[in-house]
Write a protein that holds these residues in place. Structure first.
Motif, mmCIF file in Angstrom:
data_model
loop_
_atom_site.group_PDB
_atom_site.id
_atom_site.type_symbol
_atom_site.label_atom_id
_atom_site.label_comp_id
_atom_site.label_asym_id
_atom_site.label_seq_id
_atom_site.Cartn_x
_atom_site.Cartn_y
_atom_site.Cartn_z
ATOM 1 N N CYS A 31 0.851 -1.190 0.000
ATOM 2 C CA CYS A 31 0.000 0.000 0.000
ATOM 3 C C CYS A 31 0.891 1.245 0.000
ATOM 4 N N HIS A 74 0.152 4.223 0.711
ATOM 5 C CA HIS A 74 -0.111 5.067 1.881
ATOM 6 C C HIS A 74 0.628 4.540 3.108
ATOM 7 N N CYS A 75 0.613 3.201 3.283
ATOM 8 C CA CYS A 75 1.374 2.592 4.386
ATOM 9 C C CYS A 75 2.868 2.899 4.219
ATOM 10 N N HIS A 131 -3.516 -0.430 8.225
ATOM 11 C CA HIS A 131 -4.058 -0.395 6.867
ATOM 12 C C HIS A 131 -5.548 -0.700 6.866
ATOM 13 N N HIS A 149 -6.372 3.283 1.328
ATOM 14 C CA HIS A 149 -6.131 3.523 2.751
ATOM 15 C C HIS A 149 -6.844 4.834 3.091
#
Ligand code: ZN
Ligand code: ZN
Length: 351
Positions: free
Chosen positions: A209, A211-212, A253, A311
Motif C-alpha cells: 500500500c 499510503h502505508c 491499513h 487507505h
C-alpha cells in the motif's frame, strides 16, 4: 410532509475526454444566499438570533435523522440536550428516491440523474467551531459521521459517501454556524478515482500500500509529523498541494472509513481536534476545509476486496491561497511554504 416534488433533480455529466464528472444542480440556485445582492460580511457572520441552526426545525428543516448528546450517545429527537443533529439539506445537490441508476446518452455525453442524499451535521454551539470543542464533543461528531456513513452506504444507488466540513466564507461555508455535510452520490468522484487508480498502480508494481509506505517513511524521517496517537498519525505531506496542508491517516491499513471502531473514533476525534486547534492558533483562525477520502461503496463488495490497495484518511486544507490562472490552467497548485517548515511551526503550539 415537506413538498420536495417540485424541485428539479440535478444532473451529472461526464466529459468524454477526461472522463471527469460534473454536477449541474440548478435547484441550489434557490438558496437565498447564493446570488447577487448579499454583502460578504453577512455571509461571514450571522447573529445567533438570525441563525437557522440554533433551532433547525423552527427554521423549516425536516425532522432530524440522528441526534447525539455531548457524550456521543444517541438521544430522542426532541431532546434539548442535543450536541449533534443530522438533518436533510434544505437545498440538496443530490436527492430523489430512484432504486437504480439509469445512464442516458446525449450525443457523446453520459448523463445520470443526481440521485442521492445530502445531509447536514449541525453542531450545537454557534461560536464553538471544531477547534474549540471538547474531546467528548469531537467524538460525538465523528460518531455521527460513522453512523450516517454506514447507513447511507446500504442504499442501492450510492457509489460514494463524501463527508466534508467547510469553515469560513473563503472556504465556501455559506453559513457561519459550525456544520459538516454528507453527500451520498451515485458516482465515484474524479479525485477519488485518480487516488484509487494511483494506489492500485503502486500496489501492482510494489505489492504494498502506497499510503502505508508513506506513513512508514514519515515516521522514520519525522520532519513532517505534527501529531500522533495510538491509532492515528497526522503530517504535512511531502508533496503538499498547498501551504499547511495536513493529512490524518489510521496507522493500521484500512481501505474504508466504514469499519471504524468506537475506540478508533475517539482517537480520530483527538487527532482532528488537535490539528484544527494548532491551525487555528498558528494561522489565526483561518478558513479551512477538511474531508474524508475513503474507498467507494459497492454492495457486492462488502469485504472491500476490490480496494485492498486503498487507505482511508482525512485531508485538511487551511485556506492559504486562491486558485488563479496557473492553477486553473494546469491543475498544478503552488505551495508557499515547505511542509517541513509548516510542520515544525505547527508542532510549537500547545493544545
Ligand atoms: Zn447558530
Ligand atoms: Zn495502507
Amino acid at each position: 410532509m415537506k413538498k420536495e416534488t417540485s424541485k428539479k433533480i440535478s444532473e451529472l455529466r461526464r466529459d468524454p475526454v477526461t472522463r471527469d464528472w460534473i454536477v449541474i444542480a440548478t435547484g441550489r440556485g434557490k438558496r437565498p444566499n447564493d446570488f447577487a445582492g448579499l454583502k460578504k460580511a453577512e455571509i461571514a457572520y450571522v447573529s445567533k438570533k438570525e441563525c437557522p441552526f440554533e433551532d433547525p426545525k423552527a427554521h423549516g428543516n425536516s425532522e432530524p435523522i440522528l441526534i447525539l448528546d455531548r457524550s456521543g450517545k444517541e438521544i430522542k429527537k426532541d431532546s434539548p440536550d442535543w450536541f449533534v443533529q443530522v438533518v436533510p439539506n434544505k437545498y440538496p445537490a443530490f436527492s430523489g428516491t430512484a432504486k437504480q441508476r439509469h445512464a442516458r446518452y446525449v450525443g457523446p455525453y453520459t448523463v445520470l440523474d443526481g440521485t442521492g442524499f445530502h445531509e447536514v451535521v449541525i453542531m450545537r454551539d454557534h461560536d464553538r467551531s471544531f477547534d474549540a470543542i471538547s474531546q467528548a464533543e469531537a467524538q460525538s461528531v465523528i460518531s455521527a459521521y460513522a453512523i450516517r456513513f454506514n447507513n447511507l452506504s446500504l442504499r442501492s444507488t450510492i457509489h460514494y459517501v463524501s463527508i466534508f466540513h467547510n469553515f469560513g466564507k473563503e472556504a465556501g461555508a455559506s453559513l457561519y454556524h459550525p456544520h459538516s455535510q454528507i453527500m451520498a452520490i451515485p458516482v465515484v468522484p474524479p479525485d477519488v478515482s485518480k487516488s484509487l487508480a494511483g494506489s492500485k498502480r503502486y500496489f501492482e508494481d510494489h505489492g504494498k500500500c502506497v499510503h502505508c509506505e508513506m506513513i512508514a517513511w514519515e515516521k522514520k524521517d519525522g520532519k513532517r509529523i505534527v501529531f500522533e496517537n495510538a491509532y492515528f498519525i497526522a503530517f504535512c505531506p511531502f508533496v503538499s498541494r498547498s501551504a499547511f496542508e495536513i493529512r490524518i491517516f489510521p496507522k493500521a491499513h484500512e481501505p474504508t472509513f466504514k469499519n471504524i471502531s468506537m475506540e478508533e473514533i475517539g482517537e480520530c476525534a483527538e487527532a482532528l481536534r488537535n490539528i484544527l486547534t494548532r491551525i487555528s492558533l498558528a494561522l489565526n483562525k483561518p478558513a479551512y476545509n477538511f474531508f474524508i477520502h475513503t474507498s467507494p461503496i459497492d454492495l457486492e463488495n462488502e469485504e472491500n476486496r476490490f480496494y485492498p490497495h486503498y487507505h482511508w484518511h482525512i485531508e485538511i486544507l487551511p485556506k492559504t491561497a486562491i486558485w488563479a490562472g496557473f492553477e486553473l490552467g494546469t491543475g498544478i497548485e503552488i505551495s508557499t511554504i515547505e511542509p517541513e517548515t509548516a510542520a515544525q511551526f505547527l508542532r510549537k503550539f500547545k493544545t
